[in-house]
Design a protein around this motif. Structure first.
Motif, PDB file in Angstrom:
ATOM      1  N   GLU A  55       0.866  -1.183   0.000  1.00  0.00           N
ATOM      2  CA  GLU A  55       0.000   0.000   0.000  1.00  0.00           C
ATOM      3  C   GLU A  55       0.903   1.233   0.000  1.00  0.00           C
ATOM      4  O   GLU A  55       1.801   1.333   0.829  1.00  0.00           O
ATOM      5  CB  GLU A  55      -0.880  -0.026   1.244  1.00  0.00           C
ATOM      6  CG  GLU A  55      -1.826   1.145   1.375  1.00  0.00           C
ATOM      7  CD  GLU A  55      -2.630   1.061   2.662  1.00  0.00           C
ATOM      8  OE1 GLU A  55      -2.817   2.106   3.313  1.00  0.00           O
ATOM      9  OE2 GLU A  55      -3.039  -0.068   3.033  1.00  0.00           O
ATOM     10  N   GLU A  74      -6.243   3.251  10.214  1.00  0.00           N
ATOM     11  CA  GLU A  74      -7.028   2.480   9.243  1.00  0.00           C
ATOM     12  C   GLU A  74      -6.783   0.985   9.356  1.00  0.00           C
ATOM     13  O   GLU A  74      -7.652   0.178   9.015  1.00  0.00           O
ATOM     14  CB  GLU A  74      -6.721   2.962   7.828  1.00  0.00           C
ATOM     15  CG  GLU A  74      -7.274   4.341   7.528  1.00  0.00           C
ATOM     16  CD  GLU A  74      -7.035   4.766   6.093  1.00  0.00           C
ATOM     17  OE1 GLU A  74      -6.562   3.935   5.285  1.00  0.00           O
ATOM     18  OE2 GLU A  74      -7.340   5.930   5.766  1.00  0.00           O
ATOM     19  N   HIS A  75      -5.598   0.613   9.834  1.00  0.00           N
ATOM     20  CA  HIS A  75      -5.302  -0.807   9.996  1.00  0.00           C
ATOM     21  C   HIS A  75      -5.491  -1.280  11.443  1.00  0.00           C
ATOM     22  O   HIS A  75      -5.088  -2.388  11.792  1.00  0.00           O
ATOM     23  CB  HIS A  75      -3.871  -1.094   9.527  1.00  0.00           C
ATOM     24  CG  HIS A  75      -3.713  -1.028   8.040  1.00  0.00           C
ATOM     25  ND1 HIS A  75      -4.087  -2.062   7.201  1.00  0.00           N
ATOM     26  CD2 HIS A  75      -3.258  -0.040   7.227  1.00  0.00           C
ATOM     27  CE1 HIS A  75      -3.844  -1.726   5.938  1.00  0.00           C
ATOM     28  NE2 HIS A  75      -3.342  -0.506   5.930  1.00  0.00           N
ATOM     29  N   ASP A 114       0.640  -4.414  17.244  1.00  0.00           N
ATOM     30  CA  ASP A 114      -0.215  -4.403  16.062  1.00  0.00           C
ATOM     31  C   ASP A 114       0.561  -3.988  14.812  1.00  0.00           C
ATOM     32  O   ASP A 114       0.189  -4.350  13.691  1.00  0.00           O
ATOM     33  CB  ASP A 114      -1.386  -3.434  16.262  1.00  0.00           C
ATOM     34  CG  ASP A 114      -2.263  -3.831  17.427  1.00  0.00           C
ATOM     35  OD1 ASP A 114      -2.581  -5.037  17.538  1.00  0.00           O
ATOM     36  OD2 ASP A 114      -2.613  -2.953  18.236  1.00  0.00           O
ATOM     37  N   GLY A 115       1.620  -3.205  15.010  1.00  0.00           N
ATOM     38  CA  GLY A 115       2.381  -2.735  13.862  1.00  0.00           C
ATOM     39  C   GLY A 115       3.706  -2.144  14.278  1.00  0.00           C
ATOM     40  O   GLY A 115       4.030  -2.070  15.473  1.00  0.00           O
ATOM     41  N   LEU A 149       2.014  -5.652  10.706  1.00  0.00           N
ATOM     42  CA  LEU A 149       1.900  -4.442   9.887  1.00  0.00           C
ATOM     43  C   LEU A 149       3.212  -3.668   9.952  1.00  0.00           C
ATOM     44  O   LEU A 149       3.721  -3.406  11.035  1.00  0.00           O
ATOM     45  CB  LEU A 149       0.755  -3.554  10.395  1.00  0.00           C
ATOM     46  CG  LEU A 149       0.700  -2.113   9.873  1.00  0.00           C
ATOM     47  CD1 LEU A 149       0.366  -2.102   8.380  1.00  0.00           C
ATOM     48  CD2 LEU A 149      -0.319  -1.288  10.664  1.00  0.00           C
ATOM     49  N   THR A 201       1.065  -7.032   5.973  1.00  0.00           N
ATOM     50  CA  THR A 201       0.695  -5.761   5.336  1.00  0.00           C
ATOM     51  C   THR A 201       1.882  -4.808   5.356  1.00  0.00           C
ATOM     52  O   THR A 201       2.473  -4.576   6.414  1.00  0.00           O
ATOM     53  CB  THR A 201      -0.493  -5.108   6.062  1.00  0.00           C
ATOM     54  OG1 THR A 201      -1.599  -6.026   6.091  1.00  0.00           O
ATOM     55  CG2 THR A 201      -0.917  -3.831   5.355  1.00  0.00           C
TER      56      THR A 201
END
Length: 210
Positions: A55, A74-75, A114-115, A149, A201
């Motif tokens: 992305e 957004e993720h 999470d990222g 992420l 991602t």
């Protein structure tokens, strides 16, 4: 009795004895020095990244924090890891929990994130590849591989046209990680599976004044 190992090593020694001496340096006719205008380089880099299912978001230097925060929101990233040398202003618009990584943080704790947000060393437009070299703003390899992420910030000024030009900008004594899209494999029945060896991602934030 001669063992298989001794037989193999003996054949290697014989081959080395028969091989001609290589006194002259090997000539390497790499294509180097290629350039493209910023707009064309950005378009090529973006096209290759998207083809790899990454992305892509572009922003100015002033818009970096908001662009990163928007991608994380957004993720659904509420807990985000960052390397110790990352510019702290890049997370100023993010309202989630931030974990500053260090070598004594075990991998299971990174898996709870999470990222992750990192900078990058170099980019290659022709292949859509991002190079990380373990610098303070990029962090250790585990940080960019364990969370699902990865938001990676790339300055357009650091994006070269081809591989030889990109590699020439790297320090040979640093650990280099090459990223071309999200982690994926097609080893099992040629079906693409993402997130096997790294993030599922990849969000690439390209900073440019265009």
């Amino acid at each position: 009795m001669t063992t298989a190992r001794e037989t193999v090593l003996g054949r290697i020694r014989d081959a080395l004895t028969l091989a001609p001496a290589q006194d002259a340096p090997v000539r390497r006719a790499y294509r180097t020095g290629r350039t493209l205008p910023d707009g064309e380089r950005l378009a090529l880099f973006t096209d290759r990244l998207v083809d790899y299912k990454a992305e892509v978001r572009t922003c100015t230097a002033e818009g970096t924090a908001e662009t990163i925060a928007e991608a994380l929101r957004e993720h659904g990233a509420r807990r985000t890891g960052v390397p110790a040398g990352l510019d702290t202003s890049w997370l100023s618009a993010y309202d989630g929990e931030v974990l500053v990584d260090s070598a004594d943080i075990p991998a299971p704790r990174l898996d709870a994130l999470d990222g992750v947000v990192t900078a990058s060393a170099v980019g290659c437009a022709e292949t859509g590849t991002i190079f990380l070299d373990g610098s303070a703003e990029q962090g250790r390899r585990a940080l960019s591989l364990v969370p699902d992420l990865h938001v990676c910030v790339v300055d357009l000024s650091a994006v070269e046209v081809g591989v030889p030009e990109a590699v020439a900008r790297l320090a040979p004594d640093r650990p280099t990680t090459l990223i071309s899209g999200p982690s994926a494999t097609s080893d099992i029945e040629l079906e693409r599976v993402e997130g096997v060896h790294g993030p599922r991602t990849l969000v690439v934030v390209i900073r440019t004044d265009l």
